[in-house]
Scaffold this active site. Structure first.
Site, mmCIF file in Angstrom:
data_model
loop_
_atom_site.group_PDB
_atom_site.id
_atom_site.type_symbol
_atom_site.label_atom_id
_atom_site.label_comp_id
_atom_site.label_asym_id
_atom_site.label_seq_id
_atom_site.Cartn_x
_atom_site.Cartn_y
_atom_site.Cartn_z
ATOM 1 N N ASP A 294 -0.304 5.894 -9.905
ATOM 2 C CA ASP A 294 -0.862 6.490 -8.712
ATOM 3 C C ASP A 294 -2.305 6.048 -8.445
ATOM 4 O OD1 ASP A 294 -0.981 8.283 -6.609
ATOM 5 O OD2 ASP A 294 -1.559 9.968 -7.890
ATOM 6 N N GLY A 431 -3.065 6.196 -1.797
ATOM 7 C CA GLY A 431 -2.579 4.825 -1.813
ATOM 8 C C GLY A 431 -1.345 4.608 -0.962
ATOM 9 N N MET A 432 -0.272 5.340 -1.264
ATOM 10 C CA MET A 432 1.005 5.128 -0.574
ATOM 11 C C MET A 432 0.860 5.402 0.915
ATOM 12 S SD MET A 432 3.423 3.922 -2.094
ATOM 13 C CE MET A 432 3.705 3.459 -3.772
#
Lengths: 541, 427
Positions: A294, A431-432
């Site tokens: 992550d 991030g995602m």
């Protein structure tokens, strides 16, 4: 002369107020115009003080100046009568300093029984930090008296203070770690200390002074005068906390060994799980968290860190060393500490990435130029981040009331490392999420214009329709009216629509809904300005 | 002559703000303005703490900061800063506010402002120093500075100008209500933009919406020979009725709003039932205390004391008459007020923001007075929000369980607290 939009530090008299409102049985008296009492609010509102802060403004008015009246002696008598302090510290304001009055003589003429210290804090030469530090050191010099050392290893904790950044939480974190080690706390000051506690300072084996801004000079004095060694590092982050614990244990054991006769037991560092809240977990989750998949996207996010000395250095190192984030730059508004901060950050940032200024516009310009993915700053940097749409978290004073939260949120120790890491994680765009936005454009986050949202009203909860809330509340209000699909929606005339636009945006939706309901109930098909006005009166908003 | 209503004057109003805080609403009201304070670090710190908690991308106010080297110069040099403001913000008008230190230095503000003014960008001097002005009083100074820019209305122009800054929604309410009653409206002072100021002349009726503007009213009478409406201020059903009936009378209109008033009282009956017989103590500094206390009394509450920073016998004449029998105090000494509160046990204290939390900490139900300044409580549409400001605090404290008064729940919050909090309220 310069143009100032926002300030970093408070005034000298605010610094005095912070020390006085940290201590018990003391009181500050400001010889100042009535408006200088605004500092009182910072305590009562930000710290939500359940009592009256230990400070009183002895008002100087234009009329007083014209007549030559000086109310200070009367104020001192009133303060003694109502508060009965052991010590009153008198300080002039920026305007009354220019009057060149002799406050010593005025104070003496009051004839009060307690100690009165007329503190010469020239507001044009010192600001909050220096005024607080100098006053606190002066009080330690004045009251600290030779004492036998405590039988068991003990420490003083110097620096936590009223309105100190997360100070109460830091103090809990420090006490928790000391309790795990079995080290006694002799005195905490200025937080909660009385004049008598200051007298007892030299009984401690060691001084803990984690903040460069407050307590460091008093620690120096205790070392020079009474030979009390000091632990001056701020344990911000996991690795610094481990080093801090080792130094603490080693120093206390050396002192214990050197005592004649040597005291019995040496302190040992227990398994690190002992420092966790339940005594059986990792003391901090940061080392594992930083290694998780992550967090990979964070290794590309650049941070800009700006604040006081202690937190700028501590947080910059933490981001770099423990979360693996690159630093776009760092700096401080404490110009007297700039040399130390620069030295500490050698190897972390290049010289031209360092900024020492107390001018808000310069900091804003630097941030605008860098456009970092994360700004760690003060409340002032939130203004800048809003202007440039950047992620921002507050790591140093000055603060917002939102920085005075209820839950345990220290910056020091293992617990503090978790708090800072969480704050970084929730502040940054994840991030995602960022990948998706980059790929597909807006991720559905764009604002829908108000006119096209009529259908959404069908989805509101029935219970949301309440009139008891005030028309002006601080939180945005949802649209709340329900209307049955079979009913004919009234039409708004241009004039009424224009009037509605003037209702503050956060209640506009509710007013629109209420007025439409009002119209429907009365079979009014067209909402004119007249209907709007009548409805507002009838509905009370 | 106005009636001689009795009030006492004490010496101790020290929990208050200086006039600079009114920048907080005036810069938003006058949308093409910039407020420049000639002051020190203290003024900047004040703004920081009263306004900085809101997040602004581009504030239209700033401090021209006097530093040590500037103390010796006779007249501050701020031309460069005016240029910077013009470049960054492109305002139509700059208000130059005084503060304590330049007042002590005897800076000649009128001359300074005049020398910086151009026809395109006037720089107007606004006295606001904490040595002389409290809180909303500096709105009075700002409006005085605007008077010369109001066009002169010819004598036959008989219309009303509403005086005092209110938000656009309230302004619309007043304009429309006037139209309903057949009262012609010339505009509002202040207007939303510098170049929209209303014409004022001998035929103008000035209707004050705010109770803290006596100097502007007096200056308008002296310079424009206009008429000031002497009535209640338009707060609450009783205030609104008197305000509109008296205003209409100036235009030869005889109207009776008795039914309207009764309907408004009826609509807030659940609130007035709660207020009936409640003992209320005003210990705040917002300069709206007199009309608020008058409304509360009309709503059935018992006003134990109403203190306010300043009382103007002429401007407040009707409110004072309506408050006959209430203990009125100017420049109240807060220590004395604490003793009175302990002795008289009010059900509700309207305090200022500075003292609200400590009062609540002593078991008093305190309502923060500043909220009245920032709420839409004017006119008929304001009746409900107005009464709710009073009842919300009462209701909220009733709903909370009584554990809150046990000192255990505030332990450790305040380092200087001795631990034994002496309650002002009997538990």
């Amino acid at each position: 002369m310069r143009l100032a939009y926002w300030m970093y530090e408070g005034t000298a008299h605010h610094g005095v107020g912070r020390v006085m409102n940290s201590m018990r049985g003391v009181h500050a008296v400001f010889h100042a115009p009535q408006g200088d009492d605004y500092v009182y609010t910072i305590f009562t509102m930000l710290e939500r003080t359940p009592g009256f802060p230990a400070m009183t403004t002895s008002v100087v008015s234009g009329t007083d100046l014209a007549r030559g009246t000086i109310r200070l002696p009367e104020t001192l008598r009133q303060v003694e009568a109502s508060r009965n302090p052991e010590l009153i510290v008198v300080v002039a304001s920026c305007s009354t300093t220019l009057l060149q009055e002799n406050l010593e003589i005025a104070a003496q003429s009051a004839g009060v029984g307690c100690d009165v210290l007329v503190y010469d804090a020239n507001p044009y030469r010192m600001q909050e930090t220096v005024a607080a530090e100098s006053l606190f050191t002066e009080l330690v010099r004045r009251y600290a008296a030779p004492q036998p050392l405590t039988p068991h290893p003990s420490v003083n904790i110097l620096g936590p203070s009223s309105l100190g950044f997360h100070a109460r939480h830091d103090l809990i974190a420090l006490r928790r770690m000391l309790a795990v080690l079995g080290v006694e706390v002799n005195v905490v000051a200025p937080w909660g200390a009385s004049v008598d506690d200051l007298r007892r300072l030299p009984a401690a084996w060691l001084t803990i002074a984690p903040y460069r801004e407050l307590g460091a000079a008093a620690a120096d004095y205790l070392e020079a005068q009474f030979g009390t060694p000091a632990l001056r590092e701020a344990p911000i982050g996991v690795q610094p906390t481990l080093r801090w614990l080792h130094t603490l244990v080693d120093t206390l054991n050396e002192l214990g060994a050197a005592r004649q006769p040597a005291t019995a037991r040496a302190i040992t560092l227990p398994p690190l799980t002992a420092f966790s809240l339940d005594g059986r977990s990792a003391p901090s989750n940061v080392p594992w968290f930083a290694r998780t998949a992550d967090m990979e996207s964070f290794s590309g996010k650049r941070a800009f860190v700006f604040g006081d000395a202690t937190h700028t250095v501590g947080v910059a190192k933490f981001l770099h060393d423990e979360l693996g984030m690159p630093l776009a730059g760092a700096g401080t508004y404490l110009l007297k500490q700039a040399g130390w901060v620069r030295e500490q950050l050698k190897g972390y940032i290049a010289d031209d990435q360092f900024l020492a200024t107390d001018t808000f516009q310069e900091v804003a310009a630097r941030i605008a130029e860098l456009r970092p993915e994360l700004v760690c700053g003060t409340q002032m940097e939130r203004h800048t981040a809003r202007r440039y749409d950047l992620n921002v978290m507050v790591i140093a004073p000055p603060t917002h009331i939102e920085n005075h939260l209820l839950a345990y949120r220290p910056f020091l120790g293992f617990d503090g490392a978790d708090v800072i890491a969480d704050e970084v994680y929730t502040t940054c765009t994840l991030g995602m999420e960022k990948h998706l936005i980059d790929m597909f454009g807006d991720a559905g986050l764009e604002e829908v214009p108000e006119h096209t949202r009529t259908v959404e009203r069908e989805e509101q909860e029935p219970g949301e329709q309440r009139d008891e809330e005030p028309a002006l509340s601080s939180a945005p209000q949802p649209r709340v009216t329900r209307s049955s699909p079979t009913e004919v929606q009234p039409i708004w005339t241009g004039e009424a629509e224009a009037m509605l636009k003037k209702v503050p945006f956060f209640v506009r939706g509710r007013v629109r809904g209420n007025v439409e309901k009002f119209a429907i109930e009365r079979g009014i098909a067209e909402i004119s300005a007249e209907v709007l006005l009548t409805a507002k009166e009838q509905l009370g908003a | 002559m106005p009636p001689k209503v009795q009030f006492t004057r004490e010496d101790g109003l020290y929990h208050s703000f200086c006039g600079l805080v009114s920048v907080g609403w005036l810069y938003q009201k006058i949308k093409d303005s910039f407020f420049l304070i000639l002051g020190t670090h203290t003024c900047a710190h004040l703004l920081q703490n009263t306004l900085g908690v809101m997040i602004f991308a581009r504030p239209r106010f700033a401090v021209s900061l006097l530093e040590e080297a500037d103390l010796s110069s006779s007249q501050p040099q701020i031309a460069d800063q005016i240029a910077e403001i013009r470049r960054e913000h492109k305002p139509s008008v700059i208000f130059l506010l005084s503060s304590c230190t330049p007042e002590v230095m005897k800076v000649e503000f009128e001359g300074l402002a005049h020398s910086l003014s151009t026809p395109e960008l006037p720089v107007l001097f606004v006295p606001a120093s904490g040595l002389d002005y409290t809180f909303a009083q500096s709105e009075d100074s700002v409006l005085q500075a605007l008077i010369p820019f109001c066009p002169v209305a010819p004598p036959e122009d008989k219309r009303v100008v509403f005086l005092g800054s209110v938000n656009d929604a309230i302004a619309d309410d007043f304009a429309l209500e006037a139209a309903r009653l057949g009262i012609p409206v010339a505009g509002f002072l202040p207007a939303n933009h510098f170049h929209e100021l209303p014409p004022i002349g001998p035929g103008t009726i000035i209707a004050p919406l705010q109770p803290f503007l006596p100097r502007t009213a007096t200056q308008l009478v002296n310079e424009r020979e206009c008429t000031i409406l002497s009535s209640l201020f338009p707060f609450g059903p009783d205030g609104c009725r008197a305000f509109w009936e008296d205003l209409a009378a100036h235009f030869g209109l005889r109207i009776d709003l008795a039914e309207r008033e009764a309907a408004a009282w009826e609509r807030i009956r659940e609130h007035t039932e709660l207020l009936r017989g409640k003992k209320v103590f005003f210990a705040t500094d917002i300069l709206m205390e007199l009309p608020l206390a008058r409304f509360l009394r009309a709503a059935g509450a018992e006003v134990l004391e109403c203190s306010t920073p300043y009382i103007n016998r002429r401007f407040h004449a009707r409110e004072l008459a309506a408050l006959e029998g209430v203990r009125l105090v100017e420049q109240a000494n807060f220590e004395r007020q604490l003793r009175s509160i302990a002795a008289e046990q009010p059900d509700l204290v309207i305090s200022n923001i500075i003292t609200a939390n400590p009062l609540i900490g002593r078991g008093v139900v305190a309502k923060w007075g500043t909220e009245f300044i920032f709420s839409p409580i004017h006119g008929w549409a304001g009746v409900n929000p107005l009464v709710q400001l009073f009842t919300r605090a009462l209701r909220r404290h009733t709903r909370l369980d009584p554990l809150g008064l046990d000192p255990i729940w505030t332990a450790g919050v305040m380092p200087s607290a001795s631990g034994d909090v002496i309650p002002l309220a009997q538990q």
